[in-house]
Motif scaffolding. Sequence first.
Motif, PDB file in Angstrom:
ATOM      1  N   UNK A   1      -4.395  59.738  -8.996  1.00 60.46           N
ATOM      2  CA  UNK A   1      -5.033  61.039  -8.763  1.00 60.46           C
ATOM      3  C   UNK A   1      -5.951  61.472  -9.909  1.00 60.46           C
ATOM      4  N   UNK A   2      -6.801  60.557 -10.333  1.00 60.05           N
ATOM      5  CA  UNK A   2      -7.746  60.856 -11.411  1.00 60.05           C
ATOM      6  C   UNK A   2      -8.822  61.812 -10.923  1.00 60.05           C
ATOM      7  N   UNK A   3      -9.092  62.858 -11.700  1.00 58.98           N
ATOM      8  CA  UNK A   3     -10.109  63.848 -11.333  1.00 58.98           C
ATOM      9  C   UNK A   3     -10.855  64.296 -12.575  1.00 58.98           C
ATOM     10  N   UNK A   4     -12.177  64.309 -12.493  1.00 59.23           N
ATOM     11  CA  UNK A   4     -13.020  64.899 -13.530  1.00 59.23           C
ATOM     12  C   UNK A   4     -14.435  65.026 -12.986  1.00 59.23           C
ATOM     13  N   UNK A   5     -15.250  65.825 -13.676  1.00 64.16           N
ATOM     14  CA  UNK A   5     -16.627  66.073 -13.256  1.00 64.16           C
ATOM     15  C   UNK A   5     -17.563  65.850 -14.438  1.00 64.16           C
TER      16      UNK A   5
ATOM     17  N   UNK B   1     -14.594  61.851 -24.340  1.00 66.55           N
ATOM     18  CA  UNK B   1     -13.552  60.823 -24.323  1.00 66.55           C
ATOM     19  C   UNK B   1     -12.500  61.201 -23.292  1.00 66.55           C
ATOM     20  N   UNK B   2     -12.154  60.236 -22.455  1.00 65.23           N
ATOM     21  CA  UNK B   2     -11.098  60.407 -21.462  1.00 65.23           C
ATOM     22  C   UNK B   2      -9.957  59.466 -21.820  1.00 65.23           C
ATOM     23  N   UNK B   3      -8.760  60.004 -21.928  1.00 64.66           N
ATOM     24  CA  UNK B   3      -7.586  59.189 -22.235  1.00 64.66           C
ATOM     25  C   UNK B   3      -6.727  58.990 -21.000  1.00 64.66           C
ATOM     26  N   UNK B   4      -6.334  57.727 -20.750  1.00 68.59           N
ATOM     27  CA  UNK B   4      -5.494  57.411 -19.598  1.00 68.59           C
ATOM     28  C   UNK B   4      -4.156  56.836 -20.059  1.00 68.59           C
TER      29      UNK B   4
ATOM     30  N   UNK C   1      -4.736  61.910 -19.169  1.00 71.03           N
ATOM     31  CA  UNK C   1      -3.891  62.795 -19.977  1.00 71.03           C
ATOM     32  C   UNK C   1      -4.696  63.489 -21.071  1.00 71.03           C
ATOM     33  N   UNK C   2      -5.978  63.122 -21.212  1.00 66.97           N
ATOM     34  CA  UNK C   2      -6.849  63.781 -22.181  1.00 66.97           C
ATOM     35  C   UNK C   2      -8.281  63.707 -21.678  1.00 66.97           C
ATOM     36  N   UNK C   3      -9.015  64.782 -21.844  1.00 73.67           N
ATOM     37  CA  UNK C   3     -10.428  64.828 -21.483  1.00 73.67           C
ATOM     38  C   UNK C   3     -11.084  65.836 -22.416  1.00 73.67           C
ATOM     39  N   UNK C   4     -11.809  65.326 -23.409  1.00 67.96           N
ATOM     40  CA  UNK C   4     -12.385  66.248 -24.383  1.00 67.96           C
ATOM     41  C   UNK C   4     -13.442  65.600 -25.239  1.00 67.96           C
TER      42      UNK C   4
ATOM     43  N   UNK D   1      -3.963  61.034 -29.900  1.00 65.91           N
ATOM     44  CA  UNK D   1      -3.958  59.591 -29.668  1.00 65.91           C
ATOM     45  C   UNK D   1      -2.540  59.064 -29.483  1.00 65.91           C
ATOM     46  N   UNK D   2      -1.605  59.588 -30.248  1.00 64.54           N
ATOM     47  CA  UNK D   2      -0.203  59.175 -30.089  1.00 64.54           C
ATOM     48  C   UNK D   2       0.271  59.468 -28.665  1.00 64.54           C
ATOM     49  N   UNK D   3      -0.105  60.626 -28.149  1.00 62.49           N
ATOM     50  CA  UNK D   3       0.297  60.983 -26.785  1.00 62.49           C
ATOM     51  C   UNK D   3      -0.343  60.044 -25.765  1.00 62.49           C
ATOM     52  N   UNK D   4      -1.619  59.732 -25.949  1.00 62.52           N
ATOM     53  CA  UNK D   4      -2.316  58.859 -25.011  1.00 62.52           C
ATOM     54  C   UNK D   4      -1.682  57.478 -24.975  1.00 62.52           C
ATOM     55  N   UNK D   5      -1.361  56.955 -26.153  1.00 63.41           N
ATOM     56  CA  UNK D   5      -0.820  55.600 -26.246  1.00 63.41           C
ATOM     57  C   UNK D   5       0.700  55.550 -26.168  1.00 63.41           C
ATOM     58  N   UNK D   6       1.333  56.705 -26.110  1.00 66.27           N
ATOM     59  CA  UNK D   6       2.789  56.727 -26.046  1.00 66.27           C
ATOM     60  C   UNK D   6       3.418  56.143 -27.282  1.00 66.27           C
TER      61      UNK D   6
END
Length: 272
Positions: free
Chosen positions: A19-23, A215-218, A224-227, A237-242
Motif C-alpha cells: 500500500x505504498x502512497x506518495x505524490x 528521500x523515501x524510506x521503505x 516508513x519515511x518520506x522527507x 535511518x535506524x528506524x528505516x533499517x530496523x
Amino acid sequence: MLTVENLTKRFGANTAVDRASFTVERPMMIGIIGRSGAGKSTFLRMMNRLTDATEGKLVFEGRDVLQLKGSEKRLWQSDCAMIFQQFNLVPRMDVVSNVLHGTLARRGTLATMFNLYPREDIHRAIDILERLGIAAHAAKRAEALSGGQQQRVAIARALMQDPKVVLADEPIASLDPMNAQLVMDDLRRIHDEDGRMVIANLHTLDTARRYCDRVIGMRAGRIVFDGTPAQLTTGVARDIYGAGADFSENATSTEIRDPVATAVIRAAEVAV
C-alpha cells in the motif's frame, strides 16, 4: 505529476510492496532507501511495467500507467527509462550500438533485425556519449570498459529514449567510490539540466543526502519515511533499517569529497 496510491505487489503469501502512497508535484531527484528485500526494486519494476501490480494506482500526468496495454504500454516504457545495477549491455557489441538500443521501442522489426539506424540517431548517440565523457570509447566493445564506464553507457542508452522519467535500480551498488560519484554526478546533471524526474534506489545514506531532493524510506514493503535529506537523521535511518543503537552509516559510506580527483578521472578516461 506523479501519484502513487495504495500500490501493492504480492507474490503468493508474501507482500513485497504494501500500500505504498506518495505524490510528486514536479520533476525531482528522489532516492529510495531501505534494506535488501524492502520492496525498492519491486516498486521500480512496477512503475516501468516490468512487473504487474496486484492492486493500486500509479498515475503519471493524468494516466494510470498500470492500466496501459500493448503499444501504449511500450510507449510508457520508452517514457520511463530503466537503468539496472548490472548494466544490461550486450558485452560483445560496440558502445554506440548499445546506446542505440535505446531507440528499439520506436523502430520497426526489420530495422531492428538488420541493426539499421538513421544517421541522426547515430549522431545523437555520440553526442550523448560526449556529454557523459565517454565518446572516445564509442567504437569499443562494451565488455572492454570499466564498470563505471559501462554504467554510463547504460545511462546514455536510457537518454536515447528521451524519457520523462529515469529509474535507476541500485546504479552504484557494484561500483567503487570514485566511479559511484561519477555516475551519481551524471544522474544529478540529467535532472538539473534536462528537467527529468529521476528516481534511484540507493544503498548508502550519504549518497541519498548529497544528491537527492527527497528521500523515501521503505521497510518490509511499506513507506516508513518520506522527507528531505536534512530530515534523514541517523535515528530515522535506524528506524528505516530496523537497526539497533550500534548502527553506523559510516561503514557503508561512498562519499568522495575531492572534486579535483573526480576531474582527473574524467580527463584520464577521455584520453584513453
